[in-house]
Design a protein around this motif. Structure first.
Motif, PDB file in Angstrom:
ATOM      1  N   CYS A 194      19.632  39.176  12.101  1.00 53.98           N
ATOM      2  CA  CYS A 194      19.832  38.004  11.245  1.00 53.98           C
ATOM      3  C   CYS A 194      19.619  38.362   9.778  1.00 53.98           C
ATOM      4  N   SER A 195      18.436  38.906   9.440  1.00 50.87           N
ATOM      5  CA  SER A 195      18.178  39.249   8.032  1.00 50.87           C
ATOM      6  C   SER A 195      18.963  40.483   7.596  1.00 50.87           C
ATOM      7  N   SER A 196      19.514  41.242   8.563  1.00 49.99           N
ATOM      8  CA  SER A 196      20.347  42.403   8.215  1.00 49.99           C
ATOM      9  C   SER A 196      21.644  41.986   7.538  1.00 49.99           C
ATOM     10  N   LEU A 197      21.959  40.700   7.611  1.00 57.54           N
ATOM     11  CA  LEU A 197      23.150  40.181   6.939  1.00 57.54           C
ATOM     12  C   LEU A 197      22.965  40.164   5.420  1.00 57.54           C
ATOM     13  N   PHE A 198      21.711  40.337   4.962  1.00 62.35           N
ATOM     14  CA  PHE A 198      21.416  40.274   3.535  1.00 62.35           C
ATOM     15  C   PHE A 198      21.197  41.677   2.966  1.00 62.35           C
TER      16      PHE A 198
ATOM     17  N   VAL B 210       5.905  38.864  11.751  1.00 65.59           N
ATOM     18  CA  VAL B 210       7.053  39.538  11.146  1.00 65.59           C
ATOM     19  C   VAL B 210       7.229  40.866  11.880  1.00 65.59           C
ATOM     20  N   ILE B 211       8.446  41.094  12.393  1.00 60.38           N
ATOM     21  CA  ILE B 211       8.743  42.307  13.160  1.00 60.38           C
ATOM     22  C   ILE B 211       9.587  43.242  12.302  1.00 60.38           C
ATOM     23  N   ARG B 212       9.102  44.463  12.130  1.00 61.13           N
ATOM     24  CA  ARG B 212       9.847  45.472  11.356  1.00 61.13           C
ATOM     25  C   ARG B 212       9.931  46.755  12.172  1.00 61.13           C
TER      26      ARG B 212
ATOM     27  N   GLY C 290      10.774  47.142  15.141  1.00 57.58           N
ATOM     28  CA  GLY C 290      10.259  46.933  16.486  1.00 57.58           C
ATOM     29  C   GLY C 290       8.760  46.710  16.582  1.00 57.58           C
ATOM     30  N   LYS C 291       8.052  46.688  15.438  1.00 60.98           N
ATOM     31  CA  LYS C 291       6.600  46.515  15.458  1.00 60.98           C
ATOM     32  C   LYS C 291       6.190  45.314  14.614  1.00 60.98           C
ATOM     33  N   ALA C 292       5.152  44.603  15.073  1.00 66.69           N
ATOM     34  CA  ALA C 292       4.617  43.480  14.300  1.00 66.69           C
ATOM     35  C   ALA C 292       3.813  44.033  13.128  1.00 66.69           C
ATOM     36  N   ILE C 293       4.202  43.689  11.904  1.00 64.95           N
ATOM     37  CA  ILE C 293       3.521  44.220  10.723  1.00 64.95           C
ATOM     38  C   ILE C 293       2.600  43.192  10.075  1.00 64.95           C
ATOM     39  N   ARG C 294       2.748  41.908  10.419  1.00 65.27           N
ATOM     40  CA  ARG C 294       1.831  40.881   9.921  1.00 65.27           C
ATOM     41  C   ARG C 294       1.881  39.669  10.847  1.00 65.27           C
ATOM     42  N   ARG C 295       0.806  38.916  10.862  1.00 62.94           N
ATOM     43  CA  ARG C 295       0.728  37.731  11.717  1.00 62.94           C
ATOM     44  C   ARG C 295       0.150  36.564  10.938  1.00 62.94           C
ATOM     45  N   SER C 296       0.837  35.426  11.001  1.00 64.81           N
ATOM     46  CA  SER C 296       0.328  34.161  10.465  1.00 64.81           C
ATOM     47  C   SER C 296      -0.192  33.367  11.654  1.00 64.81           C
ATOM     48  N   ASN C 297      -1.481  33.091  11.652  1.00 65.75           N
ATOM     49  CA  ASN C 297      -2.134  32.673  12.888  1.00 65.75           C
ATOM     50  C   ASN C 297      -2.919  31.377  12.728  1.00 65.75           C
ATOM     51  N   ILE C 298      -2.741  30.448  13.681  1.00 65.92           N
ATOM     52  CA  ILE C 298      -3.605  29.269  13.816  1.00 65.92           C
ATOM     53  C   ILE C 298      -4.247  29.376  15.194  1.00 65.92           C
TER      54      ILE C 298
ATOM     55  N   GLY D  53      16.590  43.351   7.771  1.00 66.56           N
ATOM     56  CA  GLY D  53      16.248  43.989   9.041  1.00 66.56           C
ATOM     57  C   GLY D  53      14.950  43.481   9.641  1.00 66.56           C
ATOM     58  N   ASP D  54      14.179  42.702   8.887  1.00 66.20           N
ATOM     59  CA  ASP D  54      12.954  42.106   9.440  1.00 66.20           C
ATOM     60  C   ASP D  54      13.309  40.961  10.378  1.00 66.20           C
ATOM     61  N   GLY D  55      12.520  40.834  11.441  1.00 64.18           N
ATOM     62  CA  GLY D  55      12.686  39.727  12.371  1.00 64.18           C
ATOM     63  C   GLY D  55      11.416  38.898  12.451  1.00 64.18           C
TER      64      GLY D  55
END
Length: 490
Positions: free
Chosen positions: A311-315, A339-341, A343-351, A374-376
């Motif tokens: 999806c973000s690879s379109l940009f 945020v997946i970069r 194939g790996k999670a590089i950050r988490r927004s957590n509640i 390329g980020d998912g």
């Protein structure tokens, strides 16, 4: 209070105690006692003032980090207060409670006033997008829509001959109607829709671009000084708005009149970047009418939605995330977004402990960050369903969606605003931004919550404070947050 970090103060012993709440809502004493009493006093007019200190980031998983929230693009801290007079210790507070949003590093504790004053100072004017003497129906849930054409905006004072940028939003509620307002969303269109729509008649107008989302507890949004939302044909921006309000009336009250909505502030001093709102998860309720979970013995269910990197690879350029809002309803227990970069999670927004009654659209307290082509995303919701809970629009039903405010605004195929949720392609060939759904049954031990776990070493030693500034001094009588709770036993 579930998931709250707690500061307890006992008036009789003049002692503070570091504690926290889990799902049972009984205060538990931290293994590491980080709060230290500085002083306490009772003023001549009867106010109890307590000052205590602790590290901003203690490194203790039974504490909440206290963020630097001095910048307006960082959400304020959510605080709840409770007090009582039971000699045996904290018990249920009843009506002895309060809640607020404040900035520990700000100049004032009143977040709503802070936002309003900032918007007034930076703006040329404002327009009100709101209901007009709407009679709320005597039914549990309804979603009326109120529309405003380009001519309506001109009539409200928006100049037609110069470029205009929206710089912020703030709710305007009808006093006494707070209990009926579940949330509202302002949608926008680049079509003028003059002579086609009116406040209670949206006709065949199509509004697919979310501009602002409000839920209880949201005190408003001030955009950074280089970010705005184009308004009007001269700016190549939005030319009409629709306000969709979710009224919640479980008692079927009659005769309630409402004129709530959103005040939109604008300036004729145009900004460098345009802001967009990215919708993720199950944002259009593809699961509508289906049941949460099944008849198995598991207590919790995990629903996840993975937005692919395609999806973000379109940009071709990165974007900056300003805020993330995570949204579920009353059966929601926990929610996070990764945020997946590569194939790996590089950050988490957590509640860790989702509290709908405290703040149904929970904003994650964090600094702005960048996303790259390329980020998912992976959006995950946990539920503890009761009484055959269904997915749907009502407060008693469930949702799983997030809204990401970012800039500069991106478009899919130069037409559609960036979105990546379950069913985003809607039967078209645009599958690059369809979020892949999955379901997993869990027990309580598989919830993977981090808050509340002990950080003390086997020898009883505690972690060192992680921040360079040694402590935060707090001066309240009774205070609690979804980041902290302070209970004064009077």
């Amino acid at each position: 209070m579930a998931g709250a970090d707690v500061l307890l103060y006992n008036v009789a012993s003049e002692e503070v105690q570091d504690a926290y709440f889990m799902n049972d809502r009984i205060p538990r004493v931290d293994d590491c006692q980080d709060w230290k009493l500085v002083k306490s006093e009772v003023t001549d007019d009867g106010f109890l003032i307590v000052q205590a200190s602790r590290g901003l980031d203690t490194g203790d998983m039974q504490d909440r980090r206290i963020h630097d929230d001095s910048a307006m693009d960082v959400p304020p801290s959510r605080v709840i207060f409770a007090w009582g007079d039971d000699e045996d210790g904290p018990i249920y507070h009843g009506t002895n409670r309060a809640q607020s949003s404040l900035r520990f590093f700000g100049e004032t504790l009143d977040e709503e006033t802070l936002v309003r004053e900032a918007l007034i100072e930076q703006s040329t004017g404002y327009i009100d997008v709101r209901a007009k003497d709407y009679r709320i129906k005597a039914q549990e849930t309804e979603y009326p829509q109120f529309c405003f054409s380009e001519q309506d905006l001109f009539d409200k004072g928006v100049p037609a001959d110069v470029e205009v940028h929206v710089i912020g939003f703030q709710a305007i509620d009808t006093a006494g109607n707070e209990q009926y307002l579940h949330h509202y969303i302002v949608y926008a269109s680049n079509e003028p829709y003059n002579d086609e729509i009116s406040n209670l008649n949206c006709g065949n107008a199509v509004f697919y671009d979310p501009a602002y989302v409000w839920t209880p507890g949201d005190r408003g949004l001030v955009l950074p000084e280089d970010v705005g939302v184009p308004l009007g044909e001269k700016s190549g921006g939005f030319r009409s708005y629709m306000l969709e309000t979710h009224y919640n009336n479980p008692n079927l009250d009659e005769g309630v009149i409402d004129s709530s909505g959103v005040r939109i502030y604008y300036t004729t001093k145009t900004r460098k970047h345009d802001m967009g709102v990215l919708s993720l998860g199950d944002a259009i309720l593809q699961r509508y009418g289906t049941r949460v979970g099944d008849d198995g013995p598991e207590q919790f269910y995990e629903y996840s939605y993975e937005c692919p990197s395609s999806c973000s690879s379109l940009f071709t350029q990165p974007v900056t995330v300003l805020r993330e809002y995570l949204h579920m309803h009353k059966q929601g227990s926990r929610m996070y977004q990764e945020v997946i970069r590569d194939g790996k999670a590089i950050r988490r927004s957590n509640i860790d402990f989702f509290q709908y009654d405290q703040n149904g659209n929970q904003v994650v307290q964090q600094q702005p960050y960048q996303l790259f082509p390329g980020d998912g995303f992976k959006t995950v919701c946990y539920y503890e369903p009761k009484n055959d809970t269904m997915f749907g629009l009502s407060t008693q039903e469930e949702m799983c969606a997030s809204f990401v405010y970012y800039y500069p605004k991106m478009y899919l195929f130069n037409v559609y605003p960036w979105a990546c949720f379950m069913g985003a392609s809607s039967g078209t060939a645009f599958t690059s931004c369809d979020a892949a759904p999955s379901i997993r049954a869990l027990n309580d031990t598989q919830m993977e919550r981090m808050f509340g776990t002990s950080s003390a070493a086997p020898d009883g030693s505690c972690p060192s404070s992680q921040d360079s500034s040694a402590s935060a001094a707090l001066t309240w009588v009774c205070f609690a947050v979804a980041s902290l709770i302070f209970v004064g036993m009077l």
